[in-house]
Design a protein around this motif. Sequence first.
Motif, short mmCIF file in Angstrom:
data_model
loop_
_atom_site.label_atom_id
_atom_site.label_comp_id
_atom_site.label_asym_id
_atom_site.label_seq_id
_atom_site.Cartn_x
_atom_site.Cartn_y
_atom_site.Cartn_z
N ARG A 64 0.72 -1.18 0.06
CA ARG A 64 0.00 -0.11 0.01
C ARG A 64 1.06 1.36 -0.02
O ARG A 64 0.46 2.15 -0.73
N ASP A 65 1.89 1.24 0.69
CA ASP A 65 2.87 2.47 0.71
C ASP A 65 3.96 2.31 -0.23
O ASP A 65 5.06 3.05 -0.07
N ASP A 66 3.71 1.79 -1.40
CA ASP A 66 4.76 1.68 -2.53
C ASP A 66 5.11 3.03 -2.83
O ASP A 66 4.47 3.79 -3.32
N PRO A 67 6.44 3.34 -2.77
CA PRO A 67 7.08 4.73 -3.17
C PRO A 67 6.75 4.80 -4.70
O PRO A 67 6.48 6.15 -4.92
N VAL A 69 4.17 3.92 -6.54
CA VAL A 69 2.88 4.24 -6.62
C VAL A 69 2.88 5.69 -6.35
O VAL A 69 2.00 6.53 -6.84
N GLU A 70 3.05 5.97 -5.04
CA GLU A 70 3.12 7.31 -4.59
C GLU A 70 3.60 8.49 -5.43
O GLU A 70 3.12 9.53 -5.60
N GLU A 71 4.78 8.15 -6.00
CA GLU A 71 5.61 9.05 -6.88
C GLU A 71 4.63 9.22 -8.02
O GLU A 71 4.46 10.47 -8.60
N THR A 73 1.34 8.73 -8.63
CA THR A 73 0.01 9.38 -8.49
C THR A 73 0.32 10.85 -7.99
O THR A 73 -0.21 11.63 -8.68
N SER A 74 1.24 11.02 -7.29
CA SER A 74 1.67 12.53 -7.15
C SER A 74 1.77 13.51 -8.41
O SER A 74 1.52 14.61 -8.59
N ARG A 77 -1.20 13.78 -10.54
CA ARG A 77 -1.96 14.79 -9.89
C ARG A 77 -1.33 16.16 -10.17
O ARG A 77 -2.35 17.20 -10.00
N GLU A 120 -5.51 7.50 -10.35
CA GLU A 120 -6.07 6.04 -10.05
C GLU A 120 -6.58 5.11 -11.26
O GLU A 120 -5.95 4.07 -11.47
#
Length: 151
Positions: A64-67, A69-71, A73-74, A77, A120
């Motif tokens: 869930r806290d995959d960097p 994915v976070e990178e 997504t940000s 966005r 997403e």
Amino acid sequence: MQERSTQTDDADNGDGPSLTISPDNVCFIIVKARQFDAKDAVTEPDPGSNPADDMDAAVLESHRDDPVVEELTSFIRALSEDEQIDLVALTWLGREDYSSEDWPQVREEAAQAHNRRTAEYLLGTPLLGDFLEEGLSMLGYSCAETESQHL
């Protein structure tokens, strides 16, 4: 990352479509999307071991806290609405549902479908990197030089 202007007179001259998003940014997303696609299902939800002991296998699992994915997504966005629309349109174009001549129609459909969940939606698209690369290629762009800069 060096930005290139993609709003060219070529589109006005009929030489090819103009993109709102920089091809360099699309290539960056392609590289990151391929890193994300390489992830496997989580086999050990809370490994609690030292990554060196398990040969870093957990980095290949989609937590869930995959960097990555976070990178991604940000990054998506933070793009303008027009850039996000281009990304979706390039994805659809790259699925080979359309030809490059259909770009105005594909982009219009993507604009009509646009909402606040673009990141997403795109991350939920299997083979996103391949579709984006094919879409760029169909419009005459290449990631060959850019990809080596991001690796």
